[in-house]
Design a protein around this motif. Sequence first.
Motif, PDB file in Angstrom:
ATOM      1  N   VAL A 230       0.839  -1.200   0.000  1.00 38.56           N
ATOM      2  CA  VAL A 230       0.000   0.000   0.000  1.00 38.56           C
ATOM      3  C   VAL A 230       0.875   1.251   0.000  1.00 38.56           C
ATOM      4  CG1 VAL A 230      -1.721   1.299   1.295  1.00 38.56           C
ATOM      5  CG2 VAL A 230      -1.928  -1.180   1.107  1.00 38.56           C
ATOM      6  N   ARG A 231       1.974   1.225   0.738  1.00 37.54           N
ATOM      7  CA  ARG A 231       2.855   2.395   0.786  1.00 37.54           C
ATOM      8  C   ARG A 231       3.621   2.594  -0.515  1.00 37.54           C
ATOM      9  NH1 ARG A 231       0.975   1.119   5.100  1.00 37.54           N
ATOM     10  NH2 ARG A 231       0.803   2.541   6.889  1.00 37.54           N
ATOM     11  N   PHE A 232       4.061   1.525  -1.136  1.00 34.29           N
ATOM     12  CA  PHE A 232       4.700   1.663  -2.447  1.00 34.29           C
ATOM     13  C   PHE A 232       3.732   2.309  -3.436  1.00 34.29           C
ATOM     14  CE2 PHE A 232       7.786  -1.940  -1.461  1.00 34.29           C
ATOM     15  CZ  PHE A 232       8.928  -1.164  -1.607  1.00 34.29           C
ATOM     16  N   ALA A 233       2.492   1.824  -3.444  1.00 30.94           N
ATOM     17  CA  ALA A 233       1.506   2.330  -4.402  1.00 30.94           C
ATOM     18  C   ALA A 233       1.134   3.780  -4.107  1.00 30.94           C
ATOM     19  CB  ALA A 233       0.261   1.449  -4.389  1.00 30.94           C
ATOM     20  N   GLU A 234       0.923   4.099  -2.837  1.00 30.20           N
ATOM     21  CA  GLU A 234       0.554   5.471  -2.487  1.00 30.20           C
ATOM     22  C   GLU A 234       1.715   6.438  -2.695  1.00 30.20           C
ATOM     23  OE1 GLU A 234      -2.534   7.121  -1.391  1.00 30.20           O
ATOM     24  OE2 GLU A 234      -2.881   5.393  -2.676  1.00 30.20           O
ATOM     25  N   ALA A 235       2.927   5.955  -2.580  1.00 31.16           N
ATOM     26  CA  ALA A 235       4.091   6.819  -2.817  1.00 31.16           C
ATOM     27  C   ALA A 235       4.126   7.335  -4.247  1.00 31.16           C
ATOM     28  CB  ALA A 235       5.382   6.054  -2.514  1.00 31.16           C
ATOM     29  N   ARG A 236       3.550   6.570  -5.161  1.00 29.83           N
ATOM     30  CA  ARG A 236       3.546   6.976  -6.574  1.00 29.83           C
ATOM     31  C   ARG A 236       2.383   7.916  -6.909  1.00 29.83           C
ATOM     32  NH1 ARG A 236       4.361   1.249  -7.174  1.00 29.83           N
ATOM     33  NH2 ARG A 236       2.286   1.031  -8.079  1.00 29.83           N
ATOM     34  N   ARG A 237       1.509   8.148  -5.945  1.00 26.27           N
ATOM     35  CA  ARG A 237       0.328   8.972  -6.195  1.00 26.27           C
ATOM     36  C   ARG A 237       0.662  10.327  -6.828  1.00 26.27           C
ATOM     37  NH1 ARG A 237      -4.648   7.406  -6.454  1.00 26.27           N
ATOM     38  NH2 ARG A 237      -4.372   6.148  -4.578  1.00 26.27           N
ATOM     39  N   PRO A 238       1.692  11.069  -6.358  1.00 24.19           N
ATOM     40  CA  PRO A 238       1.964  12.395  -6.935  1.00 24.19           C
ATOM     41  C   PRO A 238       2.354  12.378  -8.410  1.00 24.19           C
ATOM     42  CG  PRO A 238       3.044  12.140  -4.796  1.00 24.19           C
ATOM     43  CD  PRO A 238       2.561  10.788  -5.196  1.00 24.19           C
ATOM     44  N   ALA A 239       2.759  11.213  -8.913  1.00 21.91           N
ATOM     45  CA  ALA A 239       3.207  11.129 -10.310  1.00 21.91           C
ATOM     46  C   ALA A 239       2.182  10.484 -11.221  1.00 21.91           C
ATOM     47  CB  ALA A 239       4.514  10.342 -10.386  1.00 21.91           C
ATOM     48  N   ARG A 240       0.979  10.214 -10.726  1.00 21.10           N
ATOM     49  CA  ARG A 240       0.020   9.426 -11.502  1.00 21.10           C
ATOM     50  C   ARG A 240      -0.845  10.241 -12.449  1.00 21.10           C
ATOM     51  NH1 ARG A 240      -3.520   5.187  -8.691  1.00 21.10           N
ATOM     52  NH2 ARG A 240      -3.487   4.340 -10.824  1.00 21.10           N
ATOM     53  N   LEU A 241      -0.738  11.576 -12.410  1.00 21.29           N
ATOM     54  CA  LEU A 241      -1.511  12.419 -13.323  1.00 21.29           C
ATOM     55  C   LEU A 241      -0.591  13.361 -14.062  1.00 21.29           C
ATOM     56  CD1 LEU A 241      -4.555  13.511 -11.093  1.00 21.29           C
ATOM     57  CD2 LEU A 241      -4.488  11.655 -12.761  1.00 21.29           C
ATOM     58  N   ASP A 242      -0.917  13.637 -15.348  1.00 20.89           N
ATOM     59  CA  ASP A 242      -0.151  14.640 -16.077  1.00 20.89           C
ATOM     60  C   ASP A 242      -0.852  15.991 -15.953  1.00 20.89           C
ATOM     61  OD1 ASP A 242      -2.282  14.709 -17.870  1.00 20.89           O
ATOM     62  OD2 ASP A 242      -1.237  13.612 -19.456  1.00 20.89           O
ATOM     63  N   ALA A 243      -0.338  16.987 -16.646  1.00 23.86           N
ATOM     64  CA  ALA A 243      -0.872  18.346 -16.515  1.00 23.86           C
ATOM     65  C   ALA A 243      -2.320  18.457 -16.966  1.00 23.86           C
ATOM     66  CB  ALA A 243      -0.004  19.319 -17.311  1.00 23.86           C
ATOM     67  N   SER A 244      -2.747  17.560 -17.841  1.00 27.79           N
ATOM     68  CA  SER A 244      -4.130  17.598 -18.334  1.00 27.79           C
ATOM     69  C   SER A 244      -5.092  16.829 -17.446  1.00 27.79           C
ATOM     70  CB  SER A 244      -4.194  17.027 -19.758  1.00 27.79           C
ATOM     71  OG  SER A 244      -3.999  15.619 -19.746  1.00 27.79           O
ATOM     72  N   MET A 247      -4.270   9.989 -16.573  1.00 28.26           N
ATOM     73  CA  MET A 247      -3.432   9.026 -15.871  1.00 28.26           C
ATOM     74  C   MET A 247      -2.086   8.866 -16.566  1.00 28.26           C
ATOM     75  SD  MET A 247      -3.913   4.906 -15.548  1.00 28.26           S
ATOM     76  CE  MET A 247      -3.215   4.721 -17.194  1.00 28.26           C
ATOM     77  N   VAL A 248      -1.037   8.704 -15.781  1.00 31.55           N
ATOM     78  CA  VAL A 248       0.295   8.410 -16.309  1.00 31.55           C
ATOM     79  C   VAL A 248       0.635   6.980 -15.905  1.00 31.55           C
ATOM     80  CG1 VAL A 248       2.739   9.024 -16.285  1.00 31.55           C
ATOM     81  CG2 VAL A 248       0.993  10.819 -16.062  1.00 31.55           C
ATOM     82  N   PRO A 249       0.888   6.076 -16.857  1.00 30.65           N
ATOM     83  CA  PRO A 249       1.218   4.690 -16.506  1.00 30.65           C
ATOM     84  C   PRO A 249       2.487   4.635 -15.657  1.00 30.65           C
ATOM     85  CG  PRO A 249       0.811   4.917 -18.865  1.00 30.65           C
ATOM     86  CD  PRO A 249       0.880   6.297 -18.321  1.00 30.65           C
ATOM     87  N   LEU A 250       2.622   3.588 -14.888  1.00 29.31           N
ATOM     88  CA  LEU A 250       3.768   3.442 -13.997  1.00 29.31           C
ATOM     89  C   LEU A 250       5.091   3.586 -14.734  1.00 29.31           C
ATOM     90  CD1 LEU A 250       5.195   2.672 -11.384  1.00 29.31           C
ATOM     91  CD2 LEU A 250       4.641   0.265 -11.856  1.00 29.31           C
ATOM     92  N   THR A 251       5.194   2.959 -15.903  1.00 28.84           N
ATOM     93  CA  THR A 251       6.473   2.981 -16.624  1.00 28.84           C
ATOM     94  C   THR A 251       6.836   4.364 -17.164  1.00 28.84           C
ATOM     95  OG1 THR A 251       5.298   2.304 -18.633  1.00 28.84           O
ATOM     96  CG2 THR A 251       6.322   0.568 -17.301  1.00 28.84           C
ATOM     97  N   GLU A 252       5.863   5.273 -17.232  1.00 29.60           N
ATOM     98  CA  GLU A 252       6.123   6.612 -17.756  1.00 29.60           C
ATOM     99  C   GLU A 252       6.160   7.684 -16.667  1.00 29.60           C
ATOM    100  OE1 GLU A 252       3.382   7.455 -20.931  1.00 29.60           O
ATOM    101  OE2 GLU A 252       3.555   5.426 -21.763  1.00 29.60           O
ATOM    102  N   GLN A 253       5.973   7.293 -15.421  1.00 32.67           N
ATOM    103  CA  GLN A 253       5.976   8.267 -14.341  1.00 32.67           C
ATOM    104  C   GLN A 253       7.388   8.772 -14.062  1.00 32.67           C
ATOM    105  OE1 GLN A 253       4.105   6.404 -10.953  1.00 32.67           O
ATOM    106  NE2 GLN A 253       2.200   6.006 -12.083  1.00 32.67           N
ATOM    107  N   ASP A 254       7.479  10.008 -13.629  1.00 32.51           N
ATOM    108  CA  ASP A 254       8.752  10.582 -13.222  1.00 32.51           C
ATOM    109  C   ASP A 254       9.014  10.136 -11.785  1.00 32.51           C
ATOM    110  OD1 ASP A 254      10.928  12.120 -12.458  1.00 32.51           O
ATOM    111  OD2 ASP A 254      10.229  13.917 -13.501  1.00 32.51           O
ATOM    112  N   ALA A 255       9.987   9.252 -11.628  1.00 31.46           N
ATOM    113  CA  ALA A 255      10.257   8.686 -10.310  1.00 31.46           C
ATOM    114  C   ALA A 255      10.682   9.741  -9.297  1.00 31.46           C
ATOM    115  CB  ALA A 255      11.324   7.604 -10.418  1.00 31.46           C
ATOM    116  N   ARG A 256      11.141  10.886  -9.770  1.00 30.24           N
ATOM    117  CA  ARG A 256      11.538  11.948  -8.842  1.00 30.24           C
ATOM    118  C   ARG A 256      10.340  12.520  -8.094  1.00 30.24           C
ATOM    119  NH1 ARG A 256      14.658  15.491 -13.225  1.00 30.24           N
ATOM    120  NH2 ARG A 256      12.688  14.912 -14.268  1.00 30.24           N
ATOM    121  N   ASP A 257       9.139  12.287  -8.625  1.00 26.12           N
ATOM    122  CA  ASP A 257       7.929  12.794  -7.970  1.00 26.12           C
ATOM    123  C   ASP A 257       7.370  11.837  -6.925  1.00 26.12           C
ATOM    124  OD1 ASP A 257       7.972  15.134  -9.463  1.00 26.12           O
ATOM    125  OD2 ASP A 257       6.692  14.315 -11.045  1.00 26.12           O
ATOM    126  N   TRP A 258       7.926  10.640  -6.834  1.00 19.50           N
ATOM    127  CA  TRP A 258       7.415   9.681  -5.863  1.00 19.50           C
ATOM    128  C   TRP A 258       7.734  10.142  -4.446  1.00 19.50           C
ATOM    129  CZ3 TRP A 258       9.503   4.684  -8.668  1.00 19.50           C
ATOM    130  CH2 TRP A 258       8.747   4.487  -9.835  1.00 19.50           C
TER     131      TRP A 258
END
Length: 409
Positions: A230-244, A247-258
């Motif tokens: 649950v913590r791994f998944a929630e940590a990625r929450r800030p990177a899951r949306l683009d400016a529009s 949804m941003v798929p996991l493989t395309e997320q900017d890991a710096r935003d996790w």
Amino acid sequence: MLEAAFREHGGRVVSALAAAFRDLDLAEEAFADACLRAQTAWADATPRDPAGWLYAVARRAALDRLRRRATAQAHRPEETPPEPTPEDLLLAAETPIPDERLRLIFVCCHPAVSPDARAALTLRTVCGLTTAEVATAFLTPEATLAQRLVRAKKKIAEAGVPFEVPSPAAWPERMDAVLSTLEIAYAQAHADAALAGPHADFAREVLTLSGLLARLAPDDPEVQALAATVRFAEARRPARLDASGAMVPLTEQDARDWDSVLMAEAEAHLRRSAALSRQAARAPGPRALQAAIHAAHAERRRSGVTPWAGVLALYDLLLAHRSYTVVRVNRAVALAEIEGPAAGLAALEAAAAPDWLPYQAARAELLARLGRPEAKAAYDAALALDPAPAERLFLEARRGGLAGPGDAG
């Protein structure tokens, strides 16, 4: 807005009422009475404390129903409650009403309830999912699921199941159902990247409850593993949306935003889980393997690449525990990263689940990577399954990118 408030607070209110009156049906009926009252009372303005208002009104409604049954005194909550146990103190949340969710989860997962109904009853009663939503989660006809729920509640009443957290000695026979309930509840929220749907609050609730459970059961490797996942998944929450807002798929997320704090917590829980399994000389359980898959994806923060071979190997191990559609679909996606989209598509289609959104989305993506004209129809099939707003934007953008000459897209 009213419906959203009812769904957001319903699980906690029903849980608190059930704990107080020891009657699941009465709790649900009283909450329904409170919701009806709210439709009129909240016409001009929502109260400052909606949960507290609903609980107070529902509690009065429950007492009224008991008086009408001429059994109020026998069912009234104890005037002098017993001294709280350490588990009770941990369960006390800083909320306007008693938060009895975890307590009621243990009740619904009592061995008196049939195994196939434990998680379903909890999701319906504690988490507030509709019967149709629970049936979909279990790929079960709604009428069948409804019958199971009725039988389960009747069994709890007949067996005189105490509405309390059992002693730790009784946890093993309930824990798998408890963890399964939290997994499914969290999946309802995680499926919506923007947290725009009716189950958005499950993300925060399961984050809290999984941490609480990890403190209550520090020596259970699967409990620690679920807290990690649950913590791994929630940590990625800030990177899951683009400016529009797509949804941003996991493989395309900017890991710096996790979220680095949640990532660190997840890794600590996973290390604890692994250490416990080693001490017991046992192989990792299914939740530990799931957490390890999340940890493998998290490696991209450090190396810049995803260790797909390791991810695929973990999915192969997980299949030995859980030959579920979700596992087979995710394994096919990992296989496509190693052996190419054709191999991934073949594995995916062997796990056919045409009415499941992630399957159709993955199939459309692999068809698109292969340049196959069927990709558009696959994206259309995914869009027909009513995705959440962020997921819809993502799928529409992907489909639009396939538009060719003479196709308006």
